[in-house]
Scaffold this motif. Sequence first.
Motif, mmCIF file in Angstrom:
data_model
loop_
_atom_site.group_PDB
_atom_site.id
_atom_site.type_symbol
_atom_site.label_atom_id
_atom_site.label_comp_id
_atom_site.label_asym_id
_atom_site.label_seq_id
_atom_site.Cartn_x
_atom_site.Cartn_y
_atom_site.Cartn_z
ATOM 1 N N ASN A 2 0.775 -1.221 -0.062
ATOM 2 C CA ASN A 2 0.286 -0.181 0.186
ATOM 3 C C ASN A 2 0.884 1.334 -0.113
ATOM 4 O OD1 ASN A 2 -2.843 1.174 0.153
ATOM 5 N ND2 ASN A 2 -2.194 1.798 2.163
ATOM 6 N N LYS A 3 0.432 2.202 -0.700
ATOM 7 C CA LYS A 3 1.027 3.484 -0.567
ATOM 8 C C LYS A 3 1.231 4.110 0.615
ATOM 9 C CE LYS A 3 0.750 8.241 -2.483
ATOM 10 N NZ LYS A 3 -0.038 9.331 -3.164
ATOM 11 N N LEU A 188 -6.466 3.595 10.141
ATOM 12 C CA LEU A 188 -6.716 4.876 9.417
ATOM 13 C C LEU A 188 -6.300 4.625 8.011
ATOM 14 C CD1 LEU A 188 -5.022 7.298 12.089
ATOM 15 C CD2 LEU A 188 -7.635 7.195 11.758
ATOM 16 N N LEU A 189 -5.235 3.901 7.826
ATOM 17 C CA LEU A 189 -4.870 3.904 6.186
ATOM 18 C C LEU A 189 -5.647 3.028 5.512
ATOM 19 C CD1 LEU A 189 -0.972 3.048 6.776
ATOM 20 C CD2 LEU A 189 -1.892 5.098 6.133
ATOM 21 N N GLY A 192 -8.662 5.166 4.556
ATOM 22 C CA GLY A 192 -8.262 6.048 3.256
ATOM 23 C C GLY A 192 -7.457 7.097 3.643
ATOM 24 N N ALA A 193 -6.425 7.481 4.782
ATOM 25 C CA ALA A 193 -5.790 8.442 5.183
ATOM 26 C C ALA A 193 -4.612 8.428 4.240
ATOM 27 C CB ALA A 193 -5.473 8.148 6.366
ATOM 28 N N ASP A 194 -4.417 9.823 3.680
ATOM 29 C CA ASP A 194 -3.135 9.985 3.059
ATOM 30 C C ASP A 194 -2.016 10.921 3.884
ATOM 31 O OD1 ASP A 194 -4.626 9.539 0.457
ATOM 32 O OD2 ASP A 194 -5.522 11.389 0.887
ATOM 33 N N LEU A 226 1.421 -2.827 5.204
ATOM 34 C CA LEU A 226 1.356 -4.033 4.734
ATOM 35 C C LEU A 226 0.064 -4.793 5.067
ATOM 36 C CD1 LEU A 226 4.928 -5.023 5.279
ATOM 37 C CD2 LEU A 226 4.172 -5.113 2.981
ATOM 38 N N GLU A 227 -0.241 -4.323 6.348
ATOM 39 C CA GLU A 227 -1.541 -4.883 6.879
ATOM 40 C C GLU A 227 -2.671 -4.693 5.844
ATOM 41 O OE1 GLU A 227 -0.654 -5.528 11.571
ATOM 42 O OE2 GLU A 227 -1.887 -4.059 10.738
#
Length: 229
Positions: A2-3, A188-189, A192-194, A226-227
């Motif tokens: 993931n980014k 949070l990731l 959708g958190a950037d 990664l999760e």
Amino acid sequence: MNKMPLIAPSLMCMDLTKLAEQIEFFDDKVGYYHVDIMDGHFVPNLTLSPFFVSQLKKISTAPMDCHLMVTNPEQYVDMLAEAGAAMFSFHAETVNGKAFRLIEDVRKKGMQVGVVLNPETRLQDVEIYLKHIDKVTLMTVDPGFAGQSFVPEVVDKIRQFREFREQHQLEFQIEIDGSCNKKTFSTLLAAGADVLIVGTSGLFNNHPELSVAWGMMMDDIKVAALEVA
């Protein structure tokens, strides 16, 4: 994978007696510096100031995002532009009746525009001007003080903003302010958190040595990314 999110250290939580040393460490690592400016009225606290921004500008190259926890944010536009702020983030709760005028003024002064929402403030309250916004900051705690408990109800709101952005083909970043730490990074990731604002619980309390504290935080964020990949 993931980014990875951008990281924005909350400077009100840093050791101000080691300002130059810590900024030198941060400068090539952060997405933004998060500078909290409070007026003692919108929130019952006083923290950093436009003068602090002007002094920080002398020793830093990373962009400064100023979070205006103030009743009248329009009074700070000229001061922060002159001080060297890159982004001006006002609270949605303070601009009813003047949001479009404020956004236009901030842009004319060469700064990007952010809007900040308290936990109970809805997407619908800011929807009308989201196409003019560069970054949306969602508070996962009540504003004004560091070290508060995470408000889990905000996670659904993060998803709402992500879905709204996709549906309307907008490009604003989604930033989280409050309790961004090892316990919440993956949640949070995934929502959708950037951008993650990190303070006492996510960074500075990890270890007395800042480089070690930063390494621990980045390891936690990589695991979280990664999760949710």
